[in-house]
Design an enzyme around this catalytic site. Structure first.
Site, PDB file in Angstrom:
ATOM      1  N   HIS A   1      -2.280   0.808  -9.640  1.00 33.83           N
ATOM      2  CA  HIS A   1      -2.843  -0.025  -8.460  1.00 33.83           C
ATOM      3  C   HIS A   1      -3.443  -0.844  -9.379  1.00 33.83           C
ATOM      4  CE1 HIS A   1      -4.311  -0.699  -4.425  1.00 33.83           C
ATOM      5  NE2 HIS A   1      -3.968  -1.812  -5.206  1.00 33.83           N
TER       6      HIS A   1
ATOM      7  N   ARG B   1       0.827  -0.995   0.311  1.00 34.02           N
ATOM      8  CA  ARG B   1       0.091  -0.352   0.060  1.00 34.02           C
ATOM      9  C   ARG B   1       1.038   1.504  -0.086  1.00 34.02           C
ATOM     10  NH1 ARG B   1      -3.337  -2.781  -1.619  1.00 34.02           N
ATOM     11  NH2 ARG B   1      -5.761  -3.030  -0.169  1.00 34.02           N
TER      12      ARG B   1
ATOM     13  N   GLU C   1      -2.336   8.670  -3.632  1.00 37.87           N
ATOM     14  CA  GLU C   1      -3.430   7.431  -5.367  1.00 37.87           C
ATOM     15  C   GLU C   1      -4.731   7.775  -5.249  1.00 37.87           C
ATOM     16  OE1 GLU C   1      -1.997   3.024  -4.795  1.00 37.87           O
ATOM     17  OE2 GLU C   1      -3.883   2.821  -5.363  1.00 37.87           O
TER      18      GLU C   1
HETATM   19  C1  DGY Z   1      -5.972  -5.586  -2.789  1.00 34.37           C
HETATM   20  O1  DGY Z   1      -6.854  -6.724  -3.027  1.00 34.37           O
HETATM   21  O2  DGY Z   1      -5.672  -5.270  -1.259  1.00 34.37           O
HETATM   22  C2  DGY Z   1      -5.271  -5.496  -3.710  1.00 34.37           C
HETATM   23  O3  DGY Z   1      -4.224  -4.842  -3.477  1.00 34.37           O
HETATM   24  C3  DGY Z   1      -6.023  -5.537  -4.777  1.00 34.37           C
HETATM   25  O4  DGY Z   1      -5.455  -5.144  -6.496  1.00 34.37           O
END
Ligand code: DGY
Length: 331
Positions: free
Chosen positions: A289, A241, A270
């Protein structure tokens, strides 16, 4: 059953596959009809009467939201990461929160490994030469980058995705170091990975991939000090993240060549604005992402999230629950 007697489910954005149909078998479903993130006020308004919520990682499900959703008894997110949801508040209310592990592991590991290769081997600069017409004669030292094969990889967070990255690294003849909260002797044996503290790993690895989940303890885990410990030729990949890495410190480190390159699937903020200094850096390769973004995986995630919500609405345990302790303490 009368439609009005069915539990009410709110779906914040239309998922792929059969997810909505699956929910429709046990609930009366309202799905946000537009292909964008629902506004928090509209979501709050819809959630007031909802028994179940099917949400996305772009929805903010905090304490205040939960207070305004008095009937809510289950939340299911189409993602493995649930850092947008106040898990403690949901648990305190006895609300299970579903997520979608396993189905996205291999796809996300592919993306992380792709970013590692792209950033370390300077694909962005190469691509830019091709499209802007500056691709000249073959140059013996033109766009030389850093090797992946035979180097040392450091994995920060050796969960499912970290282990899948390690399996790929074995195929590249890499030595693999890892760090996580607790040492995993079983995985060390299975994959031949070596445990290091975070600072040892940062100093020793030729490339570092971050795949730890985001929580208070990992916010800005990779800060200015951490970046300074890395090799000046090292590549940093963030497939976790955005806020796990301090963006300002990363811009500095890439500009000053404290580290060699970065490959990012996630950013903070983001989406990252196109005029953000990080975007202009030639040694930074960013994708928006898309770690789990294959057709098959997104359908599997959508249907797994539906499976979780259906289970909860039928008063069964969610098969994939991010706060399983909720079943011990009850509502
Ligand atoms: C998640 O599932 O947490 C991912 O970041 C999606 O790509």
């Amino acid at each position: 059953m009368e439609k009005s007697a069915l539990p009410q489910v709110v779906v914040t954005r239309r998922p792929p596959g059969k997810a909505v149909e699956m929910l429709g078998e046990v609930a009366s479903v309202w799905a946000f009809p537009k292909n964008r993130v629902i506004s928090s006020s509209e979501l709050a308004d819809r959630a007031r009467r909802a028994d179940g919520l099917y949400c996305m990682l772009t929805d903010r499900i905090d304490r205040r939201f939960l207070e305004n959703a008095p009937r809510l008894r289950a939340i299911s997110q189409m993602a493995v990461g649930v850092d947008n949801i106040d898990l403690a508040a949901a648990t305190a209310r006895g609300i299970p929160v579903g997520n979608t592990p396993d189905v996205l592991t291999e796809t996300t590991a592919d993306t992380a490994f792709g970013l590692l290769i792209a950033a370390a081997r300077r694909f962005r600069e190469g691509y830019e030469e091709v499209v802007d017409g500056s691709w000249g004669e073959w140059d013996p030292m033109g766009l030389v980058g850093q090797d992946i094969s035979g180097t040392t990889l450091g994995i920060v967070g050796l969960g499912r995705i970290g282990q899948a990255i390690a399996r790929r690294a074995v195929g590249f003849g890499m030595r693999i170091l890892y760090t996580k909260r607790s040492r995993d002797h079983q995985v060390e044996k299975e994959l031949g990975v070596e445990y290091r503290t975070l600072s040892e790993l940062l100093g020793e690895a030729d490339h570092v991939v971050v795949v730890t989940s985001l929580h208070a303890g990992t916010h800005h885990l990779i800060d200015r000090e951490a970046l300074a410990m890395m090799k000046p030729t090292a590549t940093l990949v963030n497939a976790a993240r955005g806020p796990v890495v301090d963006t300002e410190a990363l811009v500095e480190a890439l500009t000053d060549r404290t580290i060699g390159a970065a490959g990012l699937d996630v950013t903070d903020p983001e989406p990252i604005p196109a005029d953000h200094p990080l975007v202009a850096l030639p040694n930074c390769f960013i994708v928006p992402h898309i770690g789990s973004a294959s057709v098959r995986t997104r359908i599997r995630m959508a249907e797994r999230a539906a499976q979780n919500l259906v289970a909860a609405l039928e008063n069964r345990k969610m098969p994939y629950c991010a706060n399983p302790e909720v079943y011990d303490i009850g509502p």
